[in-house]
Design a protein around this motif. Structure first.
Motif, PDB file in Angstrom:
ATOM      1  N   VAL A  64       0.864  -1.177   0.000  1.00 25.32           N
ATOM      2  CA  VAL A  64       0.000   0.000   0.000  1.00 25.32           C
ATOM      3  C   VAL A  64       0.903   1.229   0.000  1.00 25.32           C
ATOM      4  CG1 VAL A  64      -1.763   1.287   1.260  1.00 25.32           C
ATOM      5  CG2 VAL A  64      -1.801  -1.209   1.275  1.00 25.32           C
ATOM      6  N   LYS A  65       0.813   2.039  -1.039  1.00 24.42           N
ATOM      7  CA  LYS A  65       1.591   3.279  -1.109  1.00 24.42           C
ATOM      8  C   LYS A  65       0.785   4.403  -0.477  1.00 24.42           C
ATOM      9  CE  LYS A  65       4.531   2.230  -4.932  1.00 24.42           C
ATOM     10  NZ  LYS A  65       5.853   2.534  -4.490  1.00 24.42           N
ATOM     11  N   TYR A  66       1.445   5.199   0.368  1.00 25.87           N
ATOM     12  CA  TYR A  66       0.751   6.299   1.021  1.00 25.87           C
ATOM     13  C   TYR A  66       1.400   7.644   0.718  1.00 25.87           C
ATOM     14  CZ  TYR A  66       4.405   5.569   4.535  1.00 25.87           C
ATOM     15  OH  TYR A  66       5.603   5.397   5.172  1.00 25.87           O
ATOM     16  N   GLY A  67       2.332   7.684  -0.204  1.00 28.29           N
ATOM     17  CA  GLY A  67       2.982   8.929  -0.583  1.00 28.29           C
ATOM     18  C   GLY A  67       3.579   8.803  -1.980  1.00 28.29           C
ATOM     19  N   SER A  69       6.897   9.222  -2.696  1.00 26.88           N
ATOM     20  CA  SER A  69       8.251   8.695  -2.652  1.00 26.88           C
ATOM     21  C   SER A  69       8.230   7.173  -2.811  1.00 26.88           C
ATOM     22  CB  SER A  69       8.905   9.066  -1.318  1.00 26.88           C
ATOM     23  OG  SER A  69      10.196   8.515  -1.234  1.00 26.88           O
ATOM     24  N   ALA A  70       9.312   6.632  -3.349  1.00 32.77           N
ATOM     25  CA  ALA A  70       9.387   5.186  -3.574  1.00 32.77           C
ATOM     26  C   ALA A  70       9.412   4.395  -2.273  1.00 32.77           C
ATOM     27  CB  ALA A  70      10.629   4.860  -4.386  1.00 32.77           C
ATOM     28  N   ASN A  71       9.862   5.020  -1.170  1.00 27.02           N
ATOM     29  CA  ASN A  71       9.938   4.281   0.095  1.00 27.02           C
ATOM     30  C   ASN A  71       8.762   4.585   1.031  1.00 27.02           C
ATOM     31  OD1 ASN A  71      10.611   6.829   0.889  1.00 27.02           O
ATOM     32  ND2 ASN A  71      12.386   6.242   2.100  1.00 27.02           N
ATOM     33  N   GLU A  72       7.703   5.143   0.527  1.00 29.48           N
ATOM     34  CA  GLU A  72       6.517   5.422   1.343  1.00 29.48           C
ATOM     35  C   GLU A  72       5.446   4.375   1.042  1.00 29.48           C
ATOM     36  OE1 GLU A  72       5.623   9.517   0.461  1.00 29.48           O
ATOM     37  OE2 GLU A  72       6.883  10.203   2.112  1.00 29.48           O
ATOM     38  N   TYR A  73       5.645   3.215   1.629  1.00 38.28           N
ATOM     39  CA  TYR A  73       4.691   2.117   1.458  1.00 38.28           C
ATOM     40  C   TYR A  73       4.700   1.245   2.703  1.00 38.28           C
ATOM     41  CZ  TYR A  73       8.653  -0.960   0.536  1.00 38.28           C
ATOM     42  OH  TYR A  73       9.813  -1.676   0.642  1.00 38.28           O
ATOM     43  N   MET A  74       3.668   0.410   2.817  1.00 37.27           N
ATOM     44  CA  MET A  74       3.572  -0.577   3.890  1.00 37.27           C
ATOM     45  C   MET A  74       2.941  -1.823   3.291  1.00 37.27           C
ATOM     46  SD  MET A  74       0.330   0.848   6.084  1.00 37.27           S
ATOM     47  CE  MET A  74       0.603   2.582   5.889  1.00 37.27           C
ATOM     48  N   TYR A  75       2.986  -2.898   4.031  1.00 35.81           N
ATOM     49  CA  TYR A  75       2.365  -4.145   3.600  1.00 35.81           C
ATOM     50  C   TYR A  75       1.035  -4.342   4.309  1.00 35.81           C
ATOM     51  CZ  TYR A  75       6.996  -5.303   1.777  1.00 35.81           C
ATOM     52  OH  TYR A  75       8.184  -5.283   1.094  1.00 35.81           O
ATOM     53  N   GLU A  76       0.008  -4.640   3.556  1.00 41.47           N
ATOM     54  CA  GLU A  76      -1.302  -4.951   4.120  1.00 41.47           C
ATOM     55  C   GLU A  76      -1.493  -6.464   4.008  1.00 41.47           C
ATOM     56  OE1 GLU A  76      -5.942  -3.605   3.480  1.00 41.47           O
ATOM     57  OE2 GLU A  76      -4.533  -3.411   1.821  1.00 41.47           O
ATOM     58  N   VAL A  77      -1.819  -7.099   5.144  1.00 44.09           N
ATOM     59  CA  VAL A  77      -1.961  -8.550   5.185  1.00 44.09           C
ATOM     60  C   VAL A  77      -3.344  -8.895   5.720  1.00 44.09           C
ATOM     61  CG1 VAL A  77      -1.128 -10.645   6.290  1.00 44.09           C
ATOM     62  CG2 VAL A  77       0.502  -8.947   5.486  1.00 44.09           C
ATOM     63  N   HIS A  78      -4.061  -9.752   4.989  1.00 38.18           N
ATOM     64  CA  HIS A  78      -5.357 -10.280   5.408  1.00 38.18           C
ATOM     65  C   HIS A  78      -5.171 -11.769   5.684  1.00 38.18           C
ATOM     66  CE1 HIS A  78      -7.945  -6.906   3.751  1.00 38.18           C
ATOM     67  NE2 HIS A  78      -6.740  -6.618   3.300  1.00 38.18           N
ATOM     68  N   ILE A  79      -5.556 -12.206   6.856  1.00 33.94           N
ATOM     69  CA  ILE A  79      -5.498 -13.619   7.195  1.00 33.94           C
ATOM     70  C   ILE A  79      -6.909 -14.059   7.541  1.00 33.94           C
ATOM     71  CG2 ILE A  79      -4.482 -15.364   8.691  1.00 33.94           C
ATOM     72  CD1 ILE A  79      -2.238 -13.265   9.280  1.00 33.94           C
ATOM     73  N   LEU A  80      -7.431 -15.012   6.800  1.00 31.41           N
ATOM     74  CA  LEU A  80      -8.794 -15.495   6.987  1.00 31.41           C
ATOM     75  C   LEU A  80      -8.805 -16.988   7.238  1.00 31.41           C
ATOM     76  CD1 LEU A  80     -10.232 -13.682   3.876  1.00 31.41           C
ATOM     77  CD2 LEU A  80     -10.409 -12.907   6.217  1.00 31.41           C
TER      78      LEU A  80
END
Length: 80
Positions: A64-67, A69-80
């Motif tokens: 998930v990019k929130y900006g 810049s190339a380093n402005e991201y996080m990982y979104e994980v769904h566990i079901l």
């Protein structure tokens, strides 16, 4: 295995969470959505995926990019 949760502030340090705590969260609610910091290695996130898929859970991960810049991201994980 310890993973870093996504930062709540841009200049703060990420908090850590271990596999045992993640497993407890998933067992308690049967599903979970977690956000992990960009400092986690992709290898560790794939190991997390293997762990939960081995238990018969579905696992979905994306960046998930929130900006701009190339380093402005996080990982979104769904566990079901």
């Amino acid at each position: 295995m310890e993973l870093k949760l996504a930062r709540s502030e841009h200049d703060s340090k990420p908090k850590k969470i271990d596999l045992k705590k993640i497993t407890e969260m998933v067992e308690k609610s049967n599903s979970s959505i977690l956000y992990f910091d960009r400092e986690n290695s992709h290898k560790d996130l794939l190991a997390l995926q293997d762990h939960f898929e081995g238990e018969g859970k579905s696992f979905y991960m994306r960046e998930v990019k929130y900006g701009l810049s190339a380093n402005e991201y996080m990982y979104e994980v769904h566990i079901l």
